[in-house]
Motif scaffolding. Structure first.
Motif, short mmCIF file in Angstrom:
data_model
loop_
_atom_site.label_atom_id
_atom_site.label_comp_id
_atom_site.label_asym_id
_atom_site.label_seq_id
_atom_site.Cartn_x
_atom_site.Cartn_y
_atom_site.Cartn_z
N GLU A 33 14.03 70.29 33.65
CA GLU A 33 13.78 69.32 32.84
C GLU A 33 15.06 68.66 32.72
O GLU A 33 16.03 69.11 32.01
N GLY B 94 17.35 65.96 30.63
CA GLY B 94 17.58 65.32 29.33
C GLY B 94 16.78 66.22 28.39
O GLY B 94 15.94 65.77 27.68
N GLY C 270 17.55 67.97 25.76
CA GLY C 270 17.51 67.57 24.52
C GLY C 270 17.55 68.82 23.53
O GLY C 270 18.15 70.09 24.09
N ARG D 273 12.37 70.42 22.40
CA ARG D 273 10.92 69.91 21.90
C ARG D 273 9.84 70.40 22.84
O ARG D 273 8.83 70.99 22.31
N ASP E 202 21.44 68.55 30.11
CA ASP E 202 21.71 67.58 29.22
C ASP E 202 23.19 67.26 29.13
O ASP E 202 24.00 68.08 29.33
N SER E 203 23.59 66.03 28.91
CA SER E 203 24.95 65.65 28.93
C SER E 203 25.51 65.78 27.41
O SER E 203 26.99 65.42 27.24
N SER E 204 24.82 66.22 26.42
CA SER E 204 25.25 66.27 25.29
C SER E 204 25.37 67.91 24.80
O SER E 204 24.27 68.63 24.56
N MET F 260 23.33 68.70 21.53
CA MET F 260 21.91 68.65 21.75
C MET F 260 21.69 70.22 22.39
O MET F 260 20.58 70.89 21.92
N GLY G 242 25.28 68.66 31.83
CA GLY G 242 25.66 67.88 33.16
C GLY G 242 24.91 66.55 33.02
O GLY G 242 23.98 66.27 31.89
N ASP G 243 24.93 65.67 33.99
CA ASP G 243 24.58 64.40 34.14
C ASP G 243 23.23 64.40 34.82
O ASP G 243 23.08 64.95 35.73
N LEU G 244 22.20 63.82 34.38
CA LEU G 244 21.21 63.71 35.16
C LEU G 244 20.90 63.18 36.48
O LEU G 244 20.01 63.21 37.14
N PRO H 49 11.29 63.98 30.44
CA PRO H 49 10.34 63.56 29.35
C PRO H 49 10.98 62.77 28.10
O PRO H 49 12.19 62.73 27.93
N PHE H 50 10.16 61.82 27.39
CA PHE H 50 10.52 61.10 26.16
C PHE H 50 11.38 60.01 26.60
O PHE H 50 12.82 60.07 25.92
N SER I 100 13.92 59.66 28.68
CA SER I 100 15.30 59.63 29.07
C SER I 100 16.00 59.00 29.95
O SER I 100 17.20 58.45 30.02
N HIS J 79 18.22 55.81 29.40
CA HIS J 79 19.57 55.62 29.14
C HIS J 79 20.39 54.96 30.21
O HIS J 79 21.66 55.09 30.20
C1 LIG Z 1 15.16 61.04 23.98
S1 LIG Z 1 16.03 62.39 24.27
C2 LIG Z 1 14.67 63.37 25.01
C3 LIG Z 1 14.98 64.94 24.74
C4 LIG Z 1 13.79 65.79 25.42
N1 LIG Z 1 13.34 65.61 26.66
C5 LIG Z 1 12.59 65.57 24.46
O1 LIG Z 1 11.39 65.17 24.98
O2 LIG Z 1 12.47 65.91 23.37
C6 LIG Z 1 17.11 61.94 25.76
C7 LIG Z 1 17.84 63.11 25.85
O3 LIG Z 1 18.62 62.69 27.08
C8 LIG Z 1 20.02 63.11 27.03
N2 LIG Z 1 20.71 62.24 28.04
C9 LIG Z 1 21.01 60.87 27.81
N3 LIG Z 1 21.70 60.27 28.96
C10 LIG Z 1 21.73 61.60 29.84
C11 LIG Z 1 22.49 61.71 31.06
N4 LIG Z 1 22.78 60.65 31.75
N5 LIG Z 1 22.48 62.84 31.69
C12 LIG Z 1 21.81 63.95 31.11
N6 LIG Z 1 21.27 63.91 29.80
C13 LIG Z 1 21.20 62.48 29.19
C14 LIG Z 1 20.46 63.03 25.55
O4 LIG Z 1 21.55 63.69 25.47
C15 LIG Z 1 19.08 63.46 25.03
O5 LIG Z 1 19.09 64.85 24.77
#
Ligand SMILES: C[S@@+](CC[C@H](N)C(=O)[O-])C[C@H]1O[C@@H](n2cnc3c(N)ncnc32)[C@H](O)[C@@H]1O
Length: 208
Positions: A13, A15, A17, A20, A36-38, A41, A63-65, A80-81, A83, A86
């Motif tokens: 998965e 992103g 987060g 969830r 996830d990059s955060s 989170m 890491g970065d997606l 999902p959701f 991401s 971004h």
């Molecule tokens: C809208 S949330 C979705 C979280 C989870 N998939 C959900 O459905 O609840 C977006 C997530 O993408 C992460 N994110 C944003 N840009 C990213 C990137 N370039 N690489 C990895 N994660 C990233 C954010 O930190 C955040 O946790």
């Protein structure tokens, strides 16, 4: 969750987060690599995974997606959701889609959802603070020419702002083709109703 179980129970998965979706998916028996990059989170996700007793089935990676720190090859990658919203331009979108493709074994699927706002939604919400949950307000500032949504959230624990970039479904379709995917389905929601031009689109694509 259905897709993860159908794919044999191993999923990446992007992103992830706060887990969830990853945590119920792990509870259903799947093994989830969550990227996830955060760090914040991921920390919440790790706590929740421990509370749910699924930390052994949830492998969290910072890491970065667009360059996921994943050497494994799987039959399902999900994002999902929204991401992918971004990602700020087609270069970043292609980089991310190509990286997802690299993670897939032959026949594997990428599943993700995005949105494209309607005029009505923009007019209704633009520049207004709206209570989304008790005590938590959200404000959307839309830029139609740049196709950006600047989303501000405020609540008792603080406030935050982020920008999302949207493109039309046709653009996602051609980016998927360019990245080496064939679109298997495009739904209008998670119950697999057909996409008929609404705001949400849920994509299932397979490696060509
Ligand atoms: C809208 S949330 C979705 C979280 C989870 N998939 C959900 O459905 O609840 C977006 C997530 O993408 C992460 N994110 C944003 N840009 C990213 C990137 N370039 N690489 C990895 N994660 C990233 C954010 O930190 C955040 O946790």
């Amino acid at each position: 969750m259905d897709e993860a179980l159908a794919a044999g129970g191993e999923v990446v998965e992007l992103g992830v987060g706060t887990g969830r979706i990853a945590i119920p998916t792990a509870l259903a028996g799947a093994h989830v690599i969550g990227v996830d990059s955060s760090p914040g989170m991921l920390a919440v996700c790790a706590d929740r995974a421990r509370e749910a007793g699924v930390e052994a089935r949830l492998d969290l990676r910072l890491g970065d997606l667009r360059k996921p720190p994943v050497d494994e090859r799987v039959l399902l990658v999900t994002c999902p959701f929204r991401s992918y919203l971004h990602l700020r331009d087609d270069g970043e979108r292609l980089e991310a889609l190509s990286a997802s493709r690299e993670l897939l074994r032959s026949g594997g699927r990428l599943v993700f959802d995005v949105f494209t706002p309607s005029r009505e939604d923009i007019e209704e919400t633009h520049g207004r603070w709206i209570e989304r949950e008790p005590g938590i307000d959200e404000r959307a500032d839309w830029d139609l020419s740049a196709q950006t949504l600047t989303l501000s959230v405020r609540g008792p624990q603080g406030s935050s702002t982020m920008t999302l970039w949207w493109v039309e479904p046709e653009r996602w379709h051609s980016l998927l083709a360019e990245a080496g995917f064939q679109v298997v389905a495009c739904y209008g929601w998670f119950d697999r109703r057909p996409f008929t031009g609404g705001e949400d689109s849920v994509w299932i694509a397979t490696r060509t």
